[in-house]
Design a protein around this motif. Sequence first.
Motif, PDB file in Angstrom:
ATOM      1  N   GLY A  70       0.811  -1.213   0.000  1.00 13.51           N
ATOM      2  CA  GLY A  70       0.000   0.000   0.000  1.00 13.51           C
ATOM      3  C   GLY A  70       0.848   1.268   0.000  1.00 13.51           C
ATOM      4  O   GLY A  70       2.056   1.239  -0.182  1.00 13.51           O
ATOM      5  N   GLN A  71       0.195   2.344   0.223  1.00 12.18           N
ATOM      6  CA  GLN A  71       0.851   3.646   0.237  1.00 12.18           C
ATOM      7  C   GLN A  71       1.199   4.061   1.658  1.00 12.18           C
ATOM      8  O   GLN A  71       0.545   3.661   2.604  1.00 12.18           O
ATOM      9  CB  GLN A  71      -0.083   4.712  -0.350  1.00 12.18           C
ATOM     10  N   ASN A  72       2.235   4.874   1.789  1.00 15.77           N
ATOM     11  CA  ASN A  72       2.433   5.580   3.049  1.00 15.77           C
ATOM     12  C   ASN A  72       1.380   6.681   3.079  1.00 15.77           C
ATOM     13  O   ASN A  72       1.248   7.437   2.129  1.00 15.77           O
ATOM     14  CB  ASN A  72       3.827   6.207   3.124  1.00 15.77           C
ATOM     15  N   LEU A  73       0.640   6.735   4.127  1.00 21.53           N
ATOM     16  CA  LEU A  73      -0.448   7.717   4.211  1.00 21.53           C
ATOM     17  C   LEU A  73      -0.055   8.863   5.125  1.00 21.53           C
ATOM     18  O   LEU A  73      -0.727   9.185   6.090  1.00 21.53           O
ATOM     19  CB  LEU A  73      -1.728   7.038   4.698  1.00 21.53           C
ATOM     20  N   GLY A  74       1.082   9.455   4.827  1.00 16.62           N
ATOM     21  CA  GLY A  74       1.561  10.580   5.600  1.00 16.62           C
ATOM     22  C   GLY A  74       2.584  10.204   6.663  1.00 16.62           C
ATOM     23  O   GLY A  74       3.130  11.081   7.324  1.00 16.62           O
ATOM     24  N   GLU A  75       2.847   8.902   6.839  1.00 17.61           N
ATOM     25  CA  GLU A  75       3.857   8.499   7.806  1.00 17.61           C
ATOM     26  C   GLU A  75       5.203   9.107   7.410  1.00 17.61           C
ATOM     27  O   GLU A  75       5.590   9.068   6.249  1.00 17.61           O
ATOM     28  CB  GLU A  75       3.999   6.969   7.875  1.00 17.61           C
ATOM     29  N   HIS A  76       5.888   9.653   8.387  1.00 16.11           N
ATOM     30  CA  HIS A  76       7.184  10.302   8.141  1.00 16.11           C
ATOM     31  C   HIS A  76       7.069  11.357   7.031  1.00 16.11           C
ATOM     32  O   HIS A  76       8.011  11.586   6.291  1.00 16.11           O
ATOM     33  CB  HIS A  76       8.260   9.279   7.779  1.00 16.11           C
TER      34      HIS A  76
END
Length: 91
Positions: free
Chosen positions: A51-57
């Motif tokens: 999946g996508q990083n959803l704003g993590e870091h």
Amino acid sequence: MICRPSEIKEALRSYMANIAFTDAQLGKIITVLDEVGYTANTIVLVTGDHGQNLGEHNTWTKMTAWEHSLRVPLIIAVPWLPASHGLLHDS
């Protein structure tokens, strides 16, 4: 790239809608297995990408090598092995 709060909210909502749609399709498959009597002798295996990083870091892409970004889901349902039902493995 800097996103406005409204864009972030829309991106998250769209991503969650995609997950809900996929879950609904899997539910349809399970329903048909029940209807035709194959549930008890069918292994169901579900996997996907990370999946996508959803704003993590502060990232919104897949181009990272962080531990949480590399893990993928793998769900296996084996009806004739009830001792394994609900077990989690962190490897």
